[in-house]
Design an enzyme around this catalytic site. Structure first.
Site, PDB file in Angstrom:
ATOM      1  N   CYS A 195       0.976  -1.085  -0.118  1.00 17.37           N
ATOM      2  CA  CYS A 195       0.023   0.024  -0.095  1.00 17.37           C
ATOM      3  C   CYS A 195       0.943   1.204  -0.083  1.00 17.37           C
ATOM      4  O   CYS A 195       0.335   2.470  -0.167  1.00 17.37           O
ATOM      5  CB  CYS A 195      -0.842  -0.084   1.262  1.00 17.37           C
ATOM      6  N   CYS A 210     -13.563   0.759   8.052  1.00 22.93           N
ATOM      7  CA  CYS A 210     -12.838   0.096   7.253  1.00 22.93           C
ATOM      8  C   CYS A 210     -13.099   1.018   5.992  1.00 22.93           C
ATOM      9  O   CYS A 210     -13.814   1.511   5.426  1.00 22.93           O
ATOM     10  CB  CYS A 210     -13.157  -1.315   6.909  1.00 22.93           C
ATOM     11  N   LYS A 252     -10.452   6.076   3.771  1.00 21.17           N
ATOM     12  CA  LYS A 252     -11.799   5.868   4.305  1.00 21.17           C
ATOM     13  C   LYS A 252     -13.026   6.300   3.405  1.00 21.17           C
ATOM     14  O   LYS A 252     -13.829   5.620   3.309  1.00 21.17           O
ATOM     15  CB  LYS A 252     -12.190   6.479   5.714  1.00 21.17           C
ATOM     16  N   HIS A 262      -9.125   3.568  -1.540  1.00 20.92           N
ATOM     17  CA  HIS A 262      -7.624   3.006  -1.375  1.00 20.92           C
ATOM     18  C   HIS A 262      -7.163   2.100  -2.695  1.00 20.92           C
ATOM     19  O   HIS A 262      -7.243   0.821  -2.343  1.00 20.92           O
ATOM     20  CB  HIS A 262      -7.741   2.488  -0.218  1.00 20.92           C
TER      21      HIS A 262
END
Length: 398
Positions: free
Chosen positions: A86, A209, A331, A335
């Site tokens: 990431c 998440c 959020k 992502h």
């Protein structure tokens, strides 16, 4: 050492785009970055490129960098694919900065791209899991939500952090993301909705998440020798820090902090000659709400154990003392793994240029970005500063 400057940055919209490819998303981000350069920039000026991507779904695992560079018309230049989970996008930007500082290039493109929504949920979990410790985490069935749930539980046990503290992060980031036309989840939520949403991995609910997302981001980094050809509003890369740690959470000495983030921040602050009190806004890696709370502590915005009350106080809201994730963060903004770090730099550039619209941070002169790989196996921190001494809002009038 030659100073490095960001003269342009842009991104595609983040979301679910079944009609787009990794090439087309990257092209959108690339053109957005070019359009943001005040004096314009020709493709022929770009000396080198770094592209961050994980390759979710197995698409073009070999040579994705040259593939997207060729697609946007960058012919014959060195192109390097960066894979750091990431943190791939942030790592690509760091490589670009280092190339400029070393004097090996005057103009470098750094970017990232990921397509995540065109495979099954099981496949997405697999590709997310490859960035965890394989033998003792992924193959034993532990998901990333499960790993961060362990971190959240440990933080709650040690410091008294609550689910409501986690939910304050979600509420703030959704409020910011609702103002961001590039965000994946452009809607607000309440504290009650966030806390009482379905459980994903106890104590993390659905609103704690981030989503799986398609998207791309690009950043143009240039040397001090040529910066005036592209802009008269210099945004300097004041400091960069990066660090690595054990890939597996169980291998570390703490579950309530990310040592790689702490070390990367220390390096960036020292290089910039700054500290946490000098930061006007930050884009931090909030793949889960607990990750943002730990980032407050790891980056020195508050003391260990104080992140929950700090979030609840409103200090990190858009009009707070230190706005965090004005973009909406992972959020709400989304992502797309390889693009996330470049997307953070795109937001920082927009803020410091005074072009962030409704989410503009008043008086922004110094911004920090924080990009984490896996559950903390890698971290990259960038600090950007306007050099003209004026706040972005003073220059733009926004």
């Amino acid at each position: 050492m030659t100073e490095a400057y960001v003269v342009g940055a842009g991104q595609s919209d983040f979301g679910s785009y079944p009609d787009e490819t990794y090439r087309s998303l990257f092209a959108t981000a690339f053109e957005s970055a070019r359009d943001s350069v005040p004096e314009g920039i020709d493709r022929s000026a770009i000396d080198e490129a770094y592209v961050g991507t994980l390759g979710v779904g197995g698409r073009q695992l070999g040579l994705p960098g040259p593939a997207v560079a060729d697609h946007v018309g960058l012919d014959g230049i060195p192109v390097t694919r960066v894979e750091n989970a990431c943190a791939a996008g942030g790592s690509a930007v760091r490589q670009a900065v280092n190339a400029v500082r070393a004097g090996s290039a005057d103009v470098v493109l750094a970017g990232g791209v990921e397509v995540m929504t065109d495979v099954s949920n099981d496949a997405v979990r697999f590709w997310l899991g490859v960035s965890g410790e394989t033998e003792w985490e992924r193959l034993s069935g532990t998901t990333f939500a499960g790993v961060y749930a362990q971190m959240a539980s440990a933080h709650m046990e040690e410091y008294g952090t609550t689910q409501d503290h986690l939910s304050h992060v979600a509420v703030k980031n959704h409020a910011n993301g609702a103002k961001n036309p590039h965000a994946h989840l452009r809607f607000e939520c309440s504290l009650d909705q966030a806390t009482n949403a379905p459980t994903v991995a106890d104590p993390l609910t659905l609103f704690h998440c981030c989503p799986t997302t398609d998207g791309a981001g690009c950043v143009l980094v240039v040397s001090e020798d040529v910066v005036d050809e592209f802009t008269d509003e210099r945004i300097r890369v004041a400091g960069v820090g990066a660090s690595a740690d054990s890939v597996g959470l169980f291998q570390r000495d703490t579950y309530t902090a990310v040592p790689a983030s702490q070390q990367a921040a220390e390096t960036a602050y020292a290089e910039a000659g700054m500290g946490p009190d000098d930061i006007d806004f930050a884009e931090v890696h909030d793949c889960f709400a607990i990750a943002e709370l730990m980032a407050y502590e790891d980056l020195g915005f508050c003391e260990p154990g104080e992140a929950g009350p700090y979030a609840a106080s409103g200090a990190t809201k858009l009009d707070g003392e230190l706005p965090v994730n004005p973009s909406g963060g992972l959020k709400s903004k989304g992502h797309p793994i390889g693009a996330t770090g470049a997307g953070q730099l795109s937001e920082a550039f927009a803020q410091l240029s005074g072009n962030a619209g409704e989410r503009q941070v008043e008086g922004a002169r110094v911004g920090l970005t924080h990009n984490v790989g896996g559950s903390g196996g890698a971290a990259v921190v960038h600090i950007l500063e306007r050099e003209d001494g004026q706040a972005a809002t003073e220059v733009s009038g926004r």
